[in-house]
Structures are given as C-alpha cells and as structure tokens.
Design a protein around this motif. Structure first.
Motif, PDB file in Angstrom:
ATOM      1  N   THR A 158       0.899  -1.194   0.096  1.00 19.38           N
ATOM      2  CA  THR A 158       0.027   0.013  -0.157  1.00 19.38           C
ATOM      3  C   THR A 158       0.929   1.297   0.200  1.00 19.38           C
ATOM      4  OG1 THR A 158      -1.677  -1.114   1.024  1.00 19.38           O
ATOM      5  CG2 THR A 158      -1.678   1.135   1.347  1.00 19.38           C
ATOM      6  N   PHE A 159       1.593   1.256   0.782  1.00 22.79           N
ATOM      7  CA  PHE A 159       2.957   2.509   0.678  1.00 22.79           C
ATOM      8  C   PHE A 159       3.454   2.550  -0.493  1.00 22.79           C
ATOM      9  CE2 PHE A 159       7.228   3.975   1.293  1.00 22.79           C
ATOM     10  CZ  PHE A 159       6.822   5.246   2.010  1.00 22.79           C
ATOM     11  N   LEU A 160       3.984   1.154  -1.179  1.00 24.66           N
ATOM     12  CA  LEU A 160       4.856   1.332  -2.238  1.00 24.66           C
ATOM     13  C   LEU A 160       4.107   2.068  -3.403  1.00 24.66           C
ATOM     14  CD1 LEU A 160       7.195   0.312  -4.116  1.00 24.66           C
ATOM     15  CD2 LEU A 160       5.746  -2.018  -4.178  1.00 24.66           C
ATOM     16  N   TYR A 161       2.578   1.737  -3.469  1.00 23.20           N
ATOM     17  CA  TYR A 161       1.760   2.083  -4.435  1.00 23.20           C
ATOM     18  C   TYR A 161       1.355   3.493  -4.169  1.00 23.20           C
ATOM     19  CZ  TYR A 161      -2.270   2.716  -7.576  1.00 23.20           C
ATOM     20  OH  TYR A 161      -3.190   3.051  -8.383  1.00 23.20           O
ATOM     21  N   SER A 162       1.014   3.820  -2.912  1.00 22.01           N
ATOM     22  CA  SER A 162       0.425   5.184  -2.703  1.00 22.01           C
ATOM     23  C   SER A 162       1.442   6.306  -2.627  1.00 22.01           C
ATOM     24  CB  SER A 162      -0.569   5.303  -1.558  1.00 22.01           C
ATOM     25  OG  SER A 162       0.151   4.900  -0.351  1.00 22.01           O
ATOM     26  N   GLY A 163       2.764   6.081  -2.169  1.00 22.96           N
ATOM     27  CA  GLY A 163       3.569   6.875  -1.760  1.00 22.96           C
ATOM     28  C   GLY A 163       3.831   8.013  -2.992  1.00 22.96           C
ATOM     29  N   PRO A 164       4.239   7.605  -3.989  1.00 23.08           N
ATOM     30  CA  PRO A 164       4.619   8.456  -5.252  1.00 23.08           C
ATOM     31  C   PRO A 164       3.147   9.315  -5.641  1.00 23.08           C
ATOM     32  CG  PRO A 164       5.502   6.333  -5.703  1.00 23.08           C
ATOM     33  CD  PRO A 164       4.605   6.167  -4.630  1.00 23.08           C
ATOM     34  N   ALA A 165       2.062   8.593  -5.404  1.00 24.02           N
ATOM     35  CA  ALA A 165       0.945   9.081  -6.184  1.00 24.02           C
ATOM     36  C   ALA A 165       0.158  10.362  -5.403  1.00 24.02           C
ATOM     37  CB  ALA A 165      -0.057   7.832  -6.247  1.00 24.02           C
ATOM     38  N   ILE A 166       0.260  10.404  -3.996  1.00 27.78           N
ATOM     39  CA  ILE A 166      -0.487  11.374  -3.409  1.00 27.78           C
ATOM     40  C   ILE A 166       0.154  12.438  -2.540  1.00 27.78           C
ATOM     41  CG2 ILE A 166      -2.405   9.573  -3.222  1.00 27.78           C
ATOM     42  CD1 ILE A 166      -1.557   9.287  -0.364  1.00 27.78           C
ATOM     43  N   ASN A 167       1.477  12.586  -3.185  1.00 27.01           N
ATOM     44  CA  ASN A 167       2.028  13.890  -2.234  1.00 27.01           C
ATOM     45  C   ASN A 167       1.509  15.076  -2.259  1.00 27.01           C
ATOM     46  OD1 ASN A 167       3.556  15.806  -4.132  1.00 27.01           O
ATOM     47  ND2 ASN A 167       3.886  13.795  -4.840  1.00 27.01           N
ATOM     48  N   VAL A 168       1.313  15.949  -1.502  1.00 23.05           N
ATOM     49  CA  VAL A 168       0.567  16.988  -1.625  1.00 23.05           C
ATOM     50  C   VAL A 168       0.722  18.053  -2.996  1.00 23.05           C
ATOM     51  CG1 VAL A 168      -0.004  19.266  -0.299  1.00 23.05           C
ATOM     52  CG2 VAL A 168       0.178  17.205   1.107  1.00 23.05           C
ATOM     53  N   LEU A 169       1.930  18.130  -3.278  1.00 20.10           N
ATOM     54  CA  LEU A 169       2.212  19.065  -4.349  1.00 20.10           C
ATOM     55  C   LEU A 169       1.639  18.581  -5.641  1.00 20.10           C
ATOM     56  CD1 LEU A 169       5.862  19.935  -3.630  1.00 20.10           C
ATOM     57  CD2 LEU A 169       3.946  21.613  -3.520  1.00 20.10           C
ATOM     58  N   ALA A 170       1.595  17.207  -5.822  1.00 20.92           N
ATOM     59  CA  ALA A 170       1.076  16.684  -6.978  1.00 20.92           C
ATOM     60  C   ALA A 170      -0.400  16.613  -7.185  1.00 20.92           C
ATOM     61  CB  ALA A 170       1.437  15.145  -7.088  1.00 20.92           C
ATOM     62  N   ILE A 171      -1.148  16.542  -5.788  1.00 18.49           N
ATOM     63  CA  ILE A 171      -2.514  16.722  -6.024  1.00 18.49           C
ATOM     64  C   ILE A 171      -2.934  17.944  -6.114  1.00 18.49           C
ATOM     65  CG2 ILE A 171      -4.585  16.476  -4.520  1.00 18.49           C
ATOM     66  CD1 ILE A 171      -3.463  13.922  -5.250  1.00 18.49           C
ATOM     67  N   VAL A 172      -2.240  19.077  -5.468  1.00 18.85           N
ATOM     68  CA  VAL A 172      -2.726  20.415  -5.674  1.00 18.85           C
ATOM     69  C   VAL A 172      -2.335  20.901  -7.451  1.00 18.85           C
ATOM     70  CG1 VAL A 172      -2.135  22.838  -5.168  1.00 18.85           C
ATOM     71  CG2 VAL A 172      -2.258  21.209  -3.345  1.00 18.85           C
ATOM     72  N   LEU A 173      -1.399  20.547  -7.608  1.00 23.70           N
ATOM     73  CA  LEU A 173      -1.000  20.834  -9.179  1.00 23.70           C
ATOM     74  C   LEU A 173      -1.873  20.103 -10.140  1.00 23.70           C
ATOM     75  CD1 LEU A 173       1.275  22.186 -10.602  1.00 23.70           C
ATOM     76  CD2 LEU A 173       2.505  20.262 -10.775  1.00 23.70           C
ATOM     77  N   LYS A 204       5.934  26.945  -6.177  1.00 23.30           N
ATOM     78  CA  LYS A 204       6.394  28.478  -6.325  1.00 23.30           C
ATOM     79  C   LYS A 204       5.344  29.334  -6.292  1.00 23.30           C
ATOM     80  CE  LYS A 204      10.358  26.921  -9.179  1.00 23.30           C
ATOM     81  NZ  LYS A 204      11.343  27.075 -10.653  1.00 23.30           N
ATOM     82  N   GLU A 205       4.161  29.193  -5.823  1.00 19.34           N
ATOM     83  CA  GLU A 205       3.145  29.926  -5.706  1.00 19.34           C
ATOM     84  C   GLU A 205       2.543  29.937  -4.226  1.00 19.34           C
ATOM     85  OE1 GLU A 205       0.287  29.642  -8.929  1.00 19.34           O
ATOM     86  OE2 GLU A 205       1.654  30.009 -10.359  1.00 19.34           O
ATOM     87  N   GLY A 206       1.717  30.925  -3.748  1.00 22.84           N
ATOM     88  CA  GLY A 206       1.387  31.023  -2.523  1.00 22.84           C
ATOM     89  C   GLY A 206       2.212  30.443  -1.299  1.00 22.84           C
ATOM     90  N   LEU A 207       1.603  29.839  -0.433  1.00 25.53           N
ATOM     91  CA  LEU A 207       2.528  29.162   0.693  1.00 25.53           C
ATOM     92  C   LEU A 207       3.679  28.441   0.246  1.00 25.53           C
ATOM     93  CD1 LEU A 207       2.964  29.063   3.760  1.00 25.53           C
ATOM     94  CD2 LEU A 207       1.062  26.925   3.680  1.00 25.53           C
ATOM     95  N   ALA A 208       3.048  27.632  -0.702  1.00 23.64           N
ATOM     96  CA  ALA A 208       4.272  26.598  -1.301  1.00 23.64           C
ATOM     97  C   ALA A 208       5.453  27.634  -1.827  1.00 23.64           C
ATOM     98  CB  ALA A 208       3.788  25.860  -2.227  1.00 23.64           C
ATOM     99  N   GLY A 209       5.013  28.666  -2.512  1.00 21.56           N
ATOM    100  CA  GLY A 209       6.172  29.530  -2.882  1.00 21.56           C
ATOM    101  C   GLY A 209       7.185  30.284  -2.028  1.00 21.56           C
ATOM    102  N   LEU A 210       6.365  30.525  -0.755  1.00 21.64           N
ATOM    103  CA  LEU A 210       7.304  31.192   0.521  1.00 21.64           C
ATOM    104  C   LEU A 210       8.058  29.947   0.851  1.00 21.64           C
ATOM    105  CD1 LEU A 210       7.534  33.366   2.546  1.00 21.64           C
ATOM    106  CD2 LEU A 210       5.648  32.225   3.620  1.00 21.64           C
TER     107      LEU A 210
END
Length: 426
Positions: A119-134, A210-216
């Motif tokens: 479960t960790f192997l599959y989900s780890g690369p798929a759901i990081n916060v930056l990827a979901i927001v982008l 690079k935008e908003g809080l992530a940019g800060l």
C-alpha cells in the motif's frame, strides 16, 4: 586459459555490438533520449531524492526494532491502523516510483506486512500534496480529487489482495522475525528523530511549489536543508558518537565544492559522501546504518539506471520522442474505451515519470484528444510504478510477487479509469 577465453568473448561481444548496431534515425533518436533521460535522472533525482531516501531506509533498518514495525505495519496490527498509515504517509513525501523503493524495502524487510508495505509502495509517489494540488489546478478539480481518492482506495485494495494471495508465504517469512529481543542503547526518540530529520531534509531538498504558501517555503528551501543537515549532524555527534572533526571536515568540503563548482548538486553530493565516510568509520550503530544504506544502494541503483535508460530509449522524455513515435501513443488514448484505459495504464507502468512531470505530460495529451478516464489511469499508474522500479522489485521480491503486483495495478487502474470516464463524461 579460461580467463583469456572470457576476455576474448567480451571483445567479440563489443565488436559485434558496434558492427551490427543499426544507425537508422529513429534508433539514434531513442539512444539520444535514453542518454538525456538518464542524465536528467542522475542529476535531478539521485542526488536530492534517492540518496536521502536510501539513508532513511537504512535508518529504518538500523534504528527501528522489528517489534515496532510489526506493531504498526505488521499482520497483527489493526488493519485500519496499518493500511491507514501506509495509504496516506506518502502525502508529505515528494518521491517518484524509484525513490520510494528503498523506503518500501526498509519497511518490508524490517517486518512490515506485505499488505501495508505494498500500500505504501503504490500510494507513496501518487498522493504527495504538491502533486494533488498541481493536478487539481492544471488539469481540473475532477482529476485532482479523483487522483487523491482513487490512489488511496486503490493502494489499500492492492495491499489487501497482495496480503490475501501471499498469506502463506508471508506467515513463514514473518515467523523469522524475533520480536522478543529488546534493543538497548538509544532511546525511542533518539531512534525516531534522525529518521524524521532525514524526511524533513528530503522534503525540503525536493520542494518545487512556487506559488502561495508553497512559494514562500520555496524561497527558504536551502536554508531549511542546511537546518535539517545541522540537526542531523548534532544527532549523530551526541547519540551515535560520530567525531565532530569528521563532520567539520565534511562541512569544509561542502563549502569548497560550492565555491569551486557553484552547483548545489555537487555540494549536496559532497555532503552525502562526507556523511557516509563519518558513519562508516564510526563503530556501533553508525557503522550499521551506513552498511544498511550501502547494501540497499548496491541492489537498487544499477537496476534503476538501466531501467531509466531503457524507458528513455523507447518512450523518450516529456515532450520528446523516443524510439516509439508519440503519435502512436496519443492516438491510442483518445475517448474512454476500455482499450484506451488499458493502454494508458500499461504505458504509465513502463514510462518513467519524475515527480510532478506527469501533470504537464497529461495536459498535453488532453489537448491532443485524450479522454479523462485514460488521463486518470495514467495519473495513477505513471507516478506509482515504472520499468526501472519493476526491475528493482523483481530483485527484492522475486518474479511471482512482482508480476502479481503489476497485474493488479494494470487491472485496477484500467477499471478505475474506465468508470471515472463514464462518470465525468468529458
């Protein structure tokens, strides 16, 4: 005589390779893209992503007891806890399908059950916060939410099925772990804090928003890297008895590399080499930490580079063609047919996607007529698995488990994409 015969065969193989090597434009284009992709991977992802991940995995193997891993991720742990933790823990890690492998190996070979580890192997690369927001911002809210929800759901389902299929083998494997031995020396927080610090360093070094809080946060990413590096140095000095002089010499080499080359990759690499030297020459758990890290690196790195090269040869880099023309790929992804979703899942599994690069690729494919169902299938399979990661998994797991895992991803992502396309109707 036997040695000379081996040398003769090697020379003969090299000669035949160059003699028969096809020099057609398409083949040369594939070789060019393979070299470019491998270069990009070595420069952008091995230094800042994979090397810290290897040290995290080595720390998990060294500092976390088998009992503690089994408590939260083992087969006796409550499923809501083990699968819940495994399915969302990747949210803070900006890792790709290759970088997650040493973390998975650290969990699995330390006593984690095959279900939560998968479960960790599959989900780890798929759901990081930056990827979901982008994804939500560029490709639309539907794909952003779909990616998050189905990555979590799919990872849990695949983990449960792997646990079901291999329950007998897993029972035998987990019986080998001795959970009665109490580890002495370091306290619990002294074992956990280095891992947490390394995770902070990994997240900071790979931060790209690079935008908003992530940019800060992006504006202070390198000071954060220095902060986490300093904290790690203090931890190994006071808790692992690493000589301060060795780390001071490492700091001097980092400063010298930055002055001479003015490239953060070189400076970071010097930090890794110096830290490795300091650990390897210090007896006790520091040396064990280095040895565990080195063993994983020796198993994983060569296959990853070979896999990235092969993926680049056939499919090229984002926006560039490899041996297989991109028009063939885009023509097979139009609409929302079952076969379009199947091909999207299969193509995603074979391609190598660096973290976040899947979003602009799919944006271009959507503009060329790709359906929303195949887009989600590619978003789920592309970042989570790749040809390089499958080659490494085959060595870590064996062919049986690797083929089963691959088949489950292919079937599940195809069905999810097809149903999502029917729901969205775009």
């Amino acid at each position: 005589m036997l040695r000379e015969l081996r040398l003769l065969l090697v020379f003969l193989a090299v000669f035949l390779f160059f003699y028969f090597f096809p020099l057609q434009e398409r083949v040369l284009q594939g070789v060019k893209e393979a070299l470019y992709l491998t270069h990009d991977y070595a420069k952008e992802h091995i230094v800042f992503c994979l090397l810290p991940a290897l040290f995290i995995a080595g720390a998990i193997s060294t500092f976390l007891s088998e009992a503690s891993v089994m408590k939260y991720l083992g087969p006796s742990a409550p499923r809501y806890l083990s699968y819940g933790v495994a399915s969302v823990s990747g949210a803070i890690l900006a890792v790709c399908s290759c970088t997650v492998l040493p973390l998975f190996a650290g969990i699995y070979f330390r006593g984690g059950g095959i279900g939560p580890a998968t479960t960790f192997l599959y989900s780890g690369p798929a759901i990081n916060v930056l990827a979901i927001v982008l994804t939500a911002k560029i490709l639309g809210l539907e794909l952003g939410l779909g990616r998050m929800i189905f990555a979590i759901f799919g990872s849990i389902l695949i983990g449960l099925l792997m646990e079901l299929f291999f329950r007998k083998e897993e029972k035998t494997r987990l019986e080998e772990f001795n959970l009665e031995v109490e580890e002495e020396g370091l306290s619990n927080y002294q074992r956990i804090l280095p891992i947490a610090t390394l995770i902070g360093l990994l997240v900071s070094a790979t931060w790209s928003g690079k935008e908003g809080l992530a940019g800060l946060i992006f504006t202070i990413k390198w000071p954060l890297v220095l902060l986490f590096g300093g904290l790690l140095a203090l931890q190994v000095i006071f808790w692992l008895r690493v000589s301060p002089l060795k780390l001071l010499l490492t700091a001097f080499l980092i400063f010298l590399a930055q002055i001479l080359f003015q490239e953060k990759e070189i400076s970071f690499l010097m930090a890794v080499l110096g830290f490795s030297w300091a650990l390897s020459t210090t007896k006790g758990e520091a040396q064990k930490w280095f040895e565990s890290t080195y063993l994983l690196g020796k198993q994983i790195l060569p296959l990853l580079l070979i896999g990235v090269f092969v993926a680049g040869f056939f499919l090229g880099r984002p926006g560039q063609e490899g041996f297989i023309p991109s028009i063939y790929v885009s023509s097979l992804l139009g609409g929302n047919s079952f076969w379009a979703n199947l091909f999207a899942s299969l193509a995603g599994m074979l391609m190598y996607f660096a973290t976040l690069t899947e979003v602009p690729i799919i944006q271009g494919l959507l503009g060329a007529g790709m359906g929303y169902g195949p887009a989600l299938a590619l978003l789920l399979s592309g970042p989570s698995v790749s040809l390089p990661s499958l080659l490494v998994l085959n060595r870590l797991w064996g062919a049986k488990k690797t083929l089963t895992y691959t088949g489950l991803i292919l079937i599940l992502n195809t069905l999810i994409g097809y149903l999502f396309g029917i729901m969205i109707k775009k």
